[in-house]
Design an enzyme around this catalytic site. Sequence first.
Site, mmCIF file in Angstrom:
data_model
loop_
_atom_site.group_PDB
_atom_site.id
_atom_site.type_symbol
_atom_site.label_atom_id
_atom_site.label_comp_id
_atom_site.label_asym_id
_atom_site.label_seq_id
_atom_site.Cartn_x
_atom_site.Cartn_y
_atom_site.Cartn_z
ATOM 1 N N ASN A 121 5.450 -28.435 -8.371
ATOM 2 C CA ASN A 121 5.716 -29.870 -8.373
ATOM 3 C C ASN A 121 4.788 -30.500 -7.352
ATOM 4 O O ASN A 121 4.826 -30.139 -6.173
ATOM 5 C CB ASN A 121 7.179 -30.142 -7.995
ATOM 6 C CG ASN A 121 8.145 -29.584 -9.028
ATOM 7 O OD1 ASN A 121 7.827 -29.527 -10.212
ATOM 8 N ND2 ASN A 121 9.313 -29.158 -8.585
ATOM 9 N N HIS B 233 4.013 -25.183 -2.532
ATOM 10 C CA HIS B 233 4.824 -24.032 -2.965
ATOM 11 C C HIS B 233 4.835 -23.928 -4.486
ATOM 12 O O HIS B 233 4.730 -24.928 -5.191
ATOM 13 C CB HIS B 233 6.262 -24.131 -2.443
ATOM 14 C CG HIS B 233 6.976 -25.392 -2.836
ATOM 15 N ND1 HIS B 233 6.795 -26.580 -2.176
ATOM 16 C CD2 HIS B 233 7.854 -25.661 -3.825
ATOM 17 C CE1 HIS B 233 7.538 -27.518 -2.731
ATOM 18 N NE2 HIS B 233 8.190 -26.984 -3.746
HETATM 19 P P1 AMP Z 1 10.303 -29.059 -4.793
HETATM 20 O O1 AMP Z 1 11.308 -29.993 -5.406
HETATM 21 O O2 AMP Z 1 9.303 -28.537 -5.762
HETATM 22 O O3 AMP Z 1 9.674 -29.652 -3.551
HETATM 23 O O4 AMP Z 1 11.125 -27.789 -4.379
HETATM 24 C C1 AMP Z 1 11.718 -27.597 -3.133
HETATM 25 C C2 AMP Z 1 12.672 -26.438 -3.283
HETATM 26 O O5 AMP Z 1 12.973 -25.952 -1.994
HETATM 27 C C3 AMP Z 1 14.009 -26.801 -3.950
HETATM 28 O O6 AMP Z 1 14.174 -25.998 -5.132
HETATM 29 C C4 AMP Z 1 15.045 -26.457 -2.872
HETATM 30 O O7 AMP Z 1 16.222 -25.901 -3.403
HETATM 31 C C5 AMP Z 1 14.284 -25.460 -2.012
HETATM 32 N N1 AMP Z 1 14.711 -25.374 -0.628
HETATM 33 C C6 AMP Z 1 14.859 -26.381 0.257
HETATM 34 N N2 AMP Z 1 15.238 -25.927 1.466
HETATM 35 C C7 AMP Z 1 15.334 -24.579 1.342
HETATM 36 C C8 AMP Z 1 15.693 -23.524 2.222
HETATM 37 N N3 AMP Z 1 16.031 -23.750 3.507
HETATM 38 N N4 AMP Z 1 15.699 -22.261 1.754
HETATM 39 C C9 AMP Z 1 15.375 -22.003 0.464
HETATM 40 N N5 AMP Z 1 15.008 -22.955 -0.412
HETATM 41 C C10 AMP Z 1 14.992 -24.227 0.008
#
Ligand code: AMP
Length: 115
Positions: free
Chosen positions: A87, A100
């Site tokens: 994303n 990521h």
């Molecule tokens: P995006 O929407 O592509 O920016 O994805 C961010 C992702 O990070 C989401 O799927 C969240 O669930 C995940 N996320 C946020 N904080 C954490 C955390 N502390 N540990 C693991 N995953 C996380």
Amino acid sequence: MFNCIFCKINFGIIQVNKVYENKFVLAFKDKQPKAPIHILVIPKKHIINLNMVKKKDIWLLGILQFSIVTIVNKYPDMRKGYRVINNCGINGGQTIFHLHYHILGGKIFTGLMNN
Ligand code: AMP
Ligand code: ZN
């Protein structure tokens, strides 16, 4: 970067369930999984998103992508395939502004927009 959740994870300030690590890359389980297997793969270097990758860091994209292959090969449930998502930016649905890739697996995906 000081205020970045994924940098904090990289520095061990926030604990996660790590599944893979090398010198340049870290992978851990997403805390709100959208599939039976949901792994996030990040560069240890803080880069805001795919669109902010500079030419000097192109090599890192190869390492990130090959890390995905290495990770997936550890999971029998992804032998028949998986989905990789990036994303990028607000309109792309990015919520954490540290580059990521999402690896999603353990189920059968159909159309691009279907879960
Ligand atoms: P995006 O929407 O592509 O920016 O994805 C961010 C992702 O990070 C989401 O799927 C969240 O669930 C995940 N996320 C946020 N904080 C954490 C955390 N502390 N540990 C693991 N995953 C996380
Ligand atoms: Zn960061």
